[in-house]
Scaffold this motif. Structure first.
Motif, mmCIF file in Angstrom:
data_model
loop_
_atom_site.group_PDB
_atom_site.id
_atom_site.type_symbol
_atom_site.label_atom_id
_atom_site.label_comp_id
_atom_site.label_asym_id
_atom_site.label_seq_id
_atom_site.Cartn_x
_atom_site.Cartn_y
_atom_site.Cartn_z
ATOM 1 N N VAL A 1 0.850 -1.192 0.000
ATOM 2 C CA VAL A 1 0.000 0.000 0.000
ATOM 3 C C VAL A 1 0.886 1.243 0.000
ATOM 4 N N GLY A 2 0.534 2.185 -0.858
ATOM 5 C CA GLY A 2 1.303 3.417 -0.947
ATOM 6 C C GLY A 2 2.393 3.398 -1.992
ATOM 7 N N SER A 3 2.633 2.232 -2.613
ATOM 8 C CA SER A 3 3.661 2.147 -3.639
ATOM 9 C C SER A 3 3.186 2.812 -4.932
ATOM 10 N N LEU A 4 4.125 3.368 -5.684
ATOM 11 C CA LEU A 4 3.808 3.878 -7.006
ATOM 12 C C LEU A 4 3.457 2.715 -7.924
ATOM 13 N N SER A 5 2.465 2.905 -8.784
ATOM 14 C CA SER A 5 2.140 1.881 -9.763
ATOM 15 C C SER A 5 2.975 2.128 -11.008
ATOM 16 N N PRO A 6 3.895 1.237 -11.338
ATOM 17 C CA PRO A 6 4.818 1.493 -12.446
ATOM 18 C C PRO A 6 4.138 1.354 -13.811
ATOM 19 N N HIS A 7 4.882 1.699 -14.840
ATOM 20 C CA HIS A 7 4.499 1.448 -16.225
ATOM 21 C C HIS A 7 5.390 0.331 -16.768
ATOM 22 N N LEU A 8 4.930 -0.308 -17.825
ATOM 23 C CA LEU A 8 5.685 -1.393 -18.442
ATOM 24 C C LEU A 8 6.008 -1.025 -19.881
ATOM 25 N N LEU A 9 7.286 -1.091 -20.248
ATOM 26 C CA LEU A 9 7.752 -0.824 -21.601
ATOM 27 C C LEU A 9 8.325 -2.113 -22.175
ATOM 28 N N ILE A 10 7.705 -2.613 -23.241
ATOM 29 C CA ILE A 10 8.116 -3.860 -23.868
ATOM 30 C C ILE A 10 8.903 -3.533 -25.126
ATOM 31 N N LEU A 11 10.166 -3.939 -25.164
ATOM 32 C CA LEU A 11 11.029 -3.655 -26.296
ATOM 33 C C LEU A 11 10.957 -4.766 -27.339
ATOM 34 N N ASN A 12 11.494 -4.486 -28.523
ATOM 35 C CA ASN A 12 11.486 -5.444 -29.625
ATOM 36 C C ASN A 12 12.616 -6.448 -29.449
ATOM 37 N N GLN A 13 12.462 -7.251 -28.416
ATOM 38 C CA GLN A 13 13.460 -8.267 -28.088
ATOM 39 C C GLN A 13 12.727 -9.476 -27.509
ATOM 40 N N PRO A 14 13.301 -10.674 -27.603
ATOM 41 C CA PRO A 14 12.592 -11.876 -27.162
ATOM 42 C C PRO A 14 12.137 -11.795 -25.707
ATOM 43 N N ILE A 15 10.911 -12.220 -25.449
ATOM 44 C CA ILE A 15 10.398 -12.335 -24.082
ATOM 45 C C ILE A 15 10.654 -13.768 -23.649
ATOM 46 N N THR A 16 11.635 -13.955 -22.796
ATOM 47 C CA THR A 16 12.122 -15.304 -22.501
ATOM 48 C C THR A 16 11.361 -16.006 -21.382
ATOM 49 N N SER A 17 10.610 -15.266 -20.584
ATOM 50 C CA SER A 17 9.882 -15.879 -19.471
ATOM 51 C C SER A 17 8.482 -15.298 -19.381
ATOM 52 N N PHE A 18 7.475 -16.136 -19.639
ATOM 53 C CA PHE A 18 6.099 -15.670 -19.496
ATOM 54 C C PHE A 18 5.801 -15.323 -18.044
ATOM 55 N N GLU A 19 6.335 -16.101 -17.115
ATOM 56 C CA GLU A 19 6.039 -15.853 -15.706
ATOM 57 C C GLU A 19 6.549 -14.483 -15.265
ATOM 58 N N VAL A 20 7.761 -14.131 -15.657
ATOM 59 C CA VAL A 20 8.282 -12.809 -15.319
ATOM 60 C C VAL A 20 7.415 -11.734 -15.973
ATOM 61 N N PHE A 21 7.135 -11.910 -17.263
ATOM 62 C CA PHE A 21 6.289 -10.958 -17.977
ATOM 63 C C PHE A 21 4.946 -10.754 -17.283
ATOM 64 N N SER A 22 4.270 -11.846 -16.924
ATOM 65 C CA SER A 22 2.918 -11.731 -16.371
ATOM 66 C C SER A 22 2.912 -11.048 -15.010
ATOM 67 N N ARG A 23 3.968 -11.229 -14.230
ATOM 68 C CA ARG A 23 4.032 -10.553 -12.936
ATOM 69 C C ARG A 23 4.326 -9.069 -13.091
ATOM 70 N N LEU A 24 5.189 -8.738 -14.042
ATOM 71 C CA LEU A 24 5.431 -7.320 -14.310
ATOM 72 C C LEU A 24 4.151 -6.662 -14.822
ATOM 73 N N TRP A 25 3.441 -7.355 -15.675
ATOM 74 C CA TRP A 25 2.171 -6.835 -16.212
ATOM 75 C C TRP A 25 1.179 -6.561 -15.078
ATOM 76 N N LYS A 26 1.089 -7.489 -14.172
ATOM 77 C CA LYS A 26 0.139 -7.360 -13.068
ATOM 78 C C LYS A 26 0.410 -6.134 -12.223
ATOM 79 N N HIS A 27 1.667 -5.768 -12.060
ATOM 80 C CA HIS A 27 2.042 -4.680 -11.165
ATOM 81 C C HIS A 27 2.098 -3.323 -11.858
ATOM 82 N N THR A 28 1.700 -3.257 -13.132
ATOM 83 C CA THR A 28 1.801 -2.001 -13.866
ATOM 84 C C THR A 28 0.429 -1.492 -14.282
ATOM 85 N N GLN A 29 0.341 -0.172 -14.498
ATOM 86 C CA GLN A 29 -0.946 0.424 -14.838
ATOM 87 C C GLN A 29 -1.040 0.852 -16.304
#
Length: 270
Positions: free
Chosen positions: A22-50
């Motif tokens: 609670v009180g944390s800033l909600s980050p943004h997610l920037l996806i670059l044109n490079q291979p996404i090697t882990s869906f699990e990492v991606f999905s958790r970053l997605w969840k924490h971004t607005q």
């Protein structure tokens, strides 16, 4: 050292399965044109971004990752925008995302990369005085010039905007810039998201550093590329303290997250 002079980092927050504190800033997610090697990492970053933005061909990477057993989840992971010079965006990917209401915008500036164009796009949704956290999903593998160029753009953006903090999530590491002050890194030892391996890299120029919480701590230690550098150091405490006279890159190795790609994924519970 006063609290105002201390910068705190906790990279494990973005990899946790639960919500941000609670009180944390909600980050943004920037996806670059490079291979996404882990869906699990991606999905958790997605969840924490607005706000999620693909830099040009980053949309191809997102679209292609969500295929096969994950194809049914493609509509659950629609970015807010796709932005760049659009020379890499495939026609089929553009058609899919525009048909689902995703904004696709073009910037013809030939003096900036798609990373720079996307950063400019993100800046338009903030007031100049607001704090910003941006999680960058990219890579340091592949072409060396592009990897070094990305690290260059990170320091350029943070120098331009002192209220901005960038976190680079690459294939096996999380990297971020420690500024010339007292820096505290927490949550790397006990969360299980990281190995013991870290590096303190003076890629932005010479620095004098003092550390605590590492296996090989140093005091008033001159570090410079081509001279002495603290690579392959190890975490030895829950808190790592780094006092540096100039910006340096801190990088910590991630442990693999459990994979669960066989089922439809709810982005709100990933």
């Amino acid at each position: 050292m006063s609290v105002a002079e201390t910068r705190e980092f906790n990279p494990g927050l973005f990899l946790a399965g639960g919500p941000l504190p609670v009180g944390s800033l909600s980050p943004h997610l920037l996806i670059l044109n490079q291979p996404i090697t882990s869906f699990e990492v991606f999905s958790r970053l997605w969840k924490h971004t607005q706000y999620r933005i693909c830099a040009d061909g980053g949309a191809n990477r997102l679209y292609d990752m969500l295929d096969g057993t994950l194809k049914a989840a493609r509509e659950d992971y629609l970015p807010n925008a796709i932005h760049g010079d659009l020379d890499s965006l495939r026609d089929d990917v553009r058609q899919y995302y525009t048909s689902h209401g995703v904004e696709v915008s073009q910037d013809h500036d030939q003096y900036s990369t798609d990373f720079g164009k996307a950063m400019k796009k993100i800046s338009l949704i903030h007031s100049p005085s607001s704090q910003r956290e941006i999680l960058v999903l990219g890579t340091l593998a592949g072409r060396i010039d592009q990897g070094i160029g990305l690290l260059h753009e990170m320091i350029r953006e943070e120098t331009r905007d002192t209220k901005l903090r960038l976190w680079l999530f690459s294939e096996s590491s999380v990297s971020f810039i420690l500024k010339s002050t007292h820096n505290v890194i927490r949550g790397t030892a006990s969360t299980g998201f990281f190995t013991e391996n870290i590096g303190l890299l003076p890629i932005y120029g010479p620095a004098i550093i003092t550390t605590s919480g590492l296996e090989w701590d140093v005091k008033d230690w001159e570090t410079q590329m081509g001279h002495q550098v603290s690579t392959s150091n190890h975490i030895a405490a829950e808190e790592i303290h780094v006092q540096t006279s100039a910006p340096i890159l801190f990088t910590v190795e991630r442990t693999p997250l459990a994979t669960s790609v066989q089922t439809r994924v709810d982005p709100e519970s990933a």
